[in-house]
Write a protein that holds these residues in place. Sequence first.
Motif, PDB file in Angstrom:
ATOM      1  N   GLY A 115       0.807  -1.224   0.000  1.00  0.00           N
ATOM      2  CA  GLY A 115       0.000   0.000   0.000  1.00  0.00           C
ATOM      3  C   GLY A 115       0.833   1.263   0.000  1.00  0.00           C
ATOM      4  O   GLY A 115       0.557   2.195  -0.761  1.00  0.00           O
ATOM      5  N   ILE A 116       1.880   1.324   0.819  1.00  0.00           N
ATOM      6  CA  ILE A 116       2.665   2.553   0.904  1.00  0.00           C
ATOM      7  C   ILE A 116       3.479   2.780  -0.372  1.00  0.00           C
ATOM      8  O   ILE A 116       3.635   3.916  -0.825  1.00  0.00           O
ATOM      9  CB  ILE A 116       3.552   2.617   2.170  1.00  0.00           C
ATOM     10  N   ILE A 117       3.949   1.719  -0.974  1.00  0.00           N
ATOM     11  CA  ILE A 117       4.684   1.868  -2.232  1.00  0.00           C
ATOM     12  C   ILE A 117       3.737   2.341  -3.336  1.00  0.00           C
ATOM     13  O   ILE A 117       4.066   3.226  -4.122  1.00  0.00           O
ATOM     14  CB  ILE A 117       5.401   0.554  -2.604  1.00  0.00           C
ATOM     15  N   LYS A 118       2.538   1.779  -3.356  1.00  0.00           N
ATOM     16  CA  LYS A 118       1.552   2.188  -4.359  1.00  0.00           C
ATOM     17  C   LYS A 118       1.119   3.635  -4.169  1.00  0.00           C
ATOM     18  O   LYS A 118       0.986   4.392  -5.138  1.00  0.00           O
ATOM     19  CB  LYS A 118       0.339   1.248  -4.302  1.00  0.00           C
ATOM     20  N   ILE A 119       0.901   4.056  -2.939  1.00  0.00           N
ATOM     21  CA  ILE A 119       0.469   5.429  -2.696  1.00  0.00           C
ATOM     22  C   ILE A 119       1.615   6.404  -3.007  1.00  0.00           C
ATOM     23  O   ILE A 119       1.386   7.475  -3.568  1.00  0.00           O
ATOM     24  CB  ILE A 119      -0.093   5.605  -1.260  1.00  0.00           C
ATOM     25  N   ALA A 120       2.846   6.035  -2.702  1.00  0.00           N
ATOM     26  CA  ALA A 120       3.993   6.897  -3.012  1.00  0.00           C
ATOM     27  C   ALA A 120       4.161   7.049  -4.522  1.00  0.00           C
ATOM     28  O   ALA A 120       4.457   8.143  -5.022  1.00  0.00           O
ATOM     29  CB  ALA A 120       5.262   6.333  -2.377  1.00  0.00           C
ATOM     30  N   LYS A 121       3.936   5.974  -5.252  1.00  0.00           N
ATOM     31  CA  LYS A 121       4.021   6.032  -6.715  1.00  0.00           C
ATOM     32  C   LYS A 121       2.924   6.942  -7.272  1.00  0.00           C
ATOM     33  O   LYS A 121       3.159   7.733  -8.180  1.00  0.00           O
ATOM     34  CB  LYS A 121       3.905   4.628  -7.302  1.00  0.00           C
ATOM     35  N   SER A 122       1.732   6.858  -6.709  1.00  0.00           N
ATOM     36  CA  SER A 122       0.619   7.709  -7.157  1.00  0.00           C
ATOM     37  C   SER A 122       0.916   9.180  -6.912  1.00  0.00           C
ATOM     38  O   SER A 122       0.661  10.024  -7.778  1.00  0.00           O
ATOM     39  CB  SER A 122      -0.671   7.325  -6.429  1.00  0.00           C
ATOM     40  N   ILE A 123       1.451   9.487  -5.746  1.00  0.00           N
ATOM     41  CA  ILE A 123       1.797  10.872  -5.420  1.00  0.00           C
ATOM     42  C   ILE A 123       2.873  11.378  -6.373  1.00  0.00           C
ATOM     43  O   ILE A 123       2.840  12.521  -6.824  1.00  0.00           O
ATOM     44  CB  ILE A 123       2.253  10.975  -3.949  1.00  0.00           C
ATOM     45  N   THR A 124       3.811  10.534  -6.713  1.00  0.00           N
ATOM     46  CA  THR A 124       4.862  10.901  -7.668  1.00  0.00           C
ATOM     47  C   THR A 124       4.243  11.253  -9.012  1.00  0.00           C
ATOM     48  O   THR A 124       4.601  12.263  -9.627  1.00  0.00           O
ATOM     49  CB  THR A 124       5.863   9.741  -7.824  1.00  0.00           C
ATOM     50  N   GLU A 125       3.304  10.434  -9.474  1.00  0.00           N
ATOM     51  CA  GLU A 125       2.663  10.694 -10.761  1.00  0.00           C
ATOM     52  C   GLU A 125       1.878  12.000 -10.746  1.00  0.00           C
ATOM     53  O   GLU A 125       1.844  12.718 -11.734  1.00  0.00           O
ATOM     54  CB  GLU A 125       1.775   9.515 -11.144  1.00  0.00           C
ATOM     55  N   LEU A 126       1.260  12.323  -9.614  1.00  0.00           N
ATOM     56  CA  LEU A 126       0.543  13.593  -9.504  1.00  0.00           C
ATOM     57  C   LEU A 126       1.495  14.782  -9.527  1.00  0.00           C
ATOM     58  O   LEU A 126       1.156  15.845 -10.021  1.00  0.00           O
ATOM     59  CB  LEU A 126      -0.241  13.666  -8.192  1.00  0.00           C
ATOM     60  N   LEU A 149      -3.694  14.893  -2.578  1.00  0.00           N
ATOM     61  CA  LEU A 149      -2.552  15.183  -1.712  1.00  0.00           C
ATOM     62  C   LEU A 149      -2.999  15.430  -0.270  1.00  0.00           C
ATOM     63  O   LEU A 149      -2.376  14.935   0.680  1.00  0.00           O
ATOM     64  CB  LEU A 149      -1.780  16.397  -2.242  1.00  0.00           C
ATOM     65  N   ARG A 150      -4.085  16.176  -0.099  1.00  0.00           N
ATOM     66  CA  ARG A 150      -4.582  16.473   1.250  1.00  0.00           C
ATOM     67  C   ARG A 150      -4.988  15.170   1.949  1.00  0.00           C
ATOM     68  O   ARG A 150      -4.646  14.923   3.102  1.00  0.00           O
ATOM     69  CB  ARG A 150      -5.760  17.446   1.175  1.00  0.00           C
ATOM     70  N   PHE A 151      -5.723  14.325   1.248  1.00  0.00           N
ATOM     71  CA  PHE A 151      -6.144  13.024   1.783  1.00  0.00           C
ATOM     72  C   PHE A 151      -4.926  12.188   2.172  1.00  0.00           C
ATOM     73  O   PHE A 151      -4.866  11.628   3.268  1.00  0.00           O
ATOM     74  CB  PHE A 151      -6.978  12.306   0.713  1.00  0.00           C
ATOM     75  N   THR A 152      -3.945  12.133   1.285  1.00  0.00           N
ATOM     76  CA  THR A 152      -2.769  11.297   1.531  1.00  0.00           C
ATOM     77  C   THR A 152      -1.995  11.761   2.753  1.00  0.00           C
ATOM     78  O   THR A 152      -1.657  10.953   3.623  1.00  0.00           O
ATOM     79  CB  THR A 152      -1.849  11.306   0.291  1.00  0.00           C
ATOM     80  N   PHE A 153      -1.710  13.051   2.816  1.00  0.00           N
ATOM     81  CA  PHE A 153      -0.823  13.542   3.869  1.00  0.00           C
ATOM     82  C   PHE A 153      -1.537  13.996   5.139  1.00  0.00           C
ATOM     83  O   PHE A 153      -0.914  14.087   6.188  1.00  0.00           O
ATOM     84  CB  PHE A 153       0.073  14.652   3.320  1.00  0.00           C
ATOM     85  N   GLU A 154      -2.833  14.258   5.057  1.00  0.00           N
ATOM     86  CA  GLU A 154      -3.555  14.688   6.256  1.00  0.00           C
ATOM     87  C   GLU A 154      -4.458  13.605   6.839  1.00  0.00           C
ATOM     88  O   GLU A 154      -4.837  13.698   8.009  1.00  0.00           O
ATOM     89  CB  GLU A 154      -4.369  15.949   5.961  1.00  0.00           C
ATOM     90  N   SER A 155      -4.822  12.595   6.055  1.00  0.00           N
ATOM     91  CA  SER A 155      -5.674  11.516   6.572  1.00  0.00           C
ATOM     92  C   SER A 155      -4.920  10.199   6.715  1.00  0.00           C
ATOM     93  O   SER A 155      -5.005   9.550   7.760  1.00  0.00           O
ATOM     94  CB  SER A 155      -6.879  11.293   5.655  1.00  0.00           C
ATOM     95  N   ALA A 197      -4.840   2.113  -2.640  1.00  0.00           N
ATOM     96  CA  ALA A 197      -3.698   1.892  -1.750  1.00  0.00           C
ATOM     97  C   ALA A 197      -4.060   2.211  -0.306  1.00  0.00           C
ATOM     98  O   ALA A 197      -3.647   1.506   0.619  1.00  0.00           O
ATOM     99  CB  ALA A 197      -2.516   2.744  -2.200  1.00  0.00           C
ATOM    100  N   SER A 198      -4.846   3.267  -0.107  1.00  0.00           N
ATOM    101  CA  SER A 198      -5.224   3.630   1.262  1.00  0.00           C
ATOM    102  C   SER A 198      -6.099   2.553   1.894  1.00  0.00           C
ATOM    103  O   SER A 198      -5.987   2.278   3.088  1.00  0.00           O
ATOM    104  CB  SER A 198      -5.919   4.989   1.299  1.00  0.00           C
ATOM    105  N   GLU A 199      -6.953   1.930   1.088  1.00  0.00           N
ATOM    106  CA  GLU A 199      -7.771   0.834   1.611  1.00  0.00           C
ATOM    107  C   GLU A 199      -6.880  -0.305   2.099  1.00  0.00           C
ATOM    108  O   GLU A 199      -7.106  -0.858   3.177  1.00  0.00           O
ATOM    109  CB  GLU A 199      -8.731   0.311   0.542  1.00  0.00           C
TER     110      GLU A 199
END
Length: 189
Positions: A15-26, A139-145, A50-52
């Motif tokens: 999950g963390i690798i997938k979410i980090a890759k998504s943030i990179t793409e954004l 980004l807000r969801f990822t880093f604040e939630s 990934a968050s799920e």
Amino acid sequence: ITVSNLLAHNMFFFGIIKIAKSITELAIPESRLTDNSVTIPLAFLDTISASEVIIRACILKIELDNNLTDFGDNTVSEARKNELINGSSRLSFLELPRELERISGKSIANAAAYYEMDSLRNILLREGLDLNDLVEPTLRFTFESIEPLIIDVWEEIILLYVPELDFEVDRYIEMLLSQYNITLSQHDS
């Protein structure tokens, strides 16, 4: 470490690798230049997915840690482990925060950002959105939630897993976080 604990750990790392890759793409500017690019919506949807996985891994880890016998055996049922590993209709994206709180007493930080992601997903899939309107909420969801939960349960931060596709990725992410006034959780990792 037990097989079940290893499973929770593997789910978390996926999950963390997938979410980090998504943030990179954004964060890569070229992703945001064309209106018909699928990069942003896919990164948005991958972030939710990934968050799920991360939240289910957190719940599994907490349940495993809380259900050890005096002999180190775990009493979490195989059916419950499968439900957390594979997901279920009972543990949908909208139900995961309630389940996390029921099991651990932990709340998802910035719940409004969490629930906004579900609303945006429905709008995106039904009506469509201006793709750049997905960047800030993601980004807000990822880093604040999600990241506060990751820090609390796993003592990790997302930025450590950002792939270095280009040396500017960290700078792009920092610029976007600053642009949207998103503060990172404080944690030394």
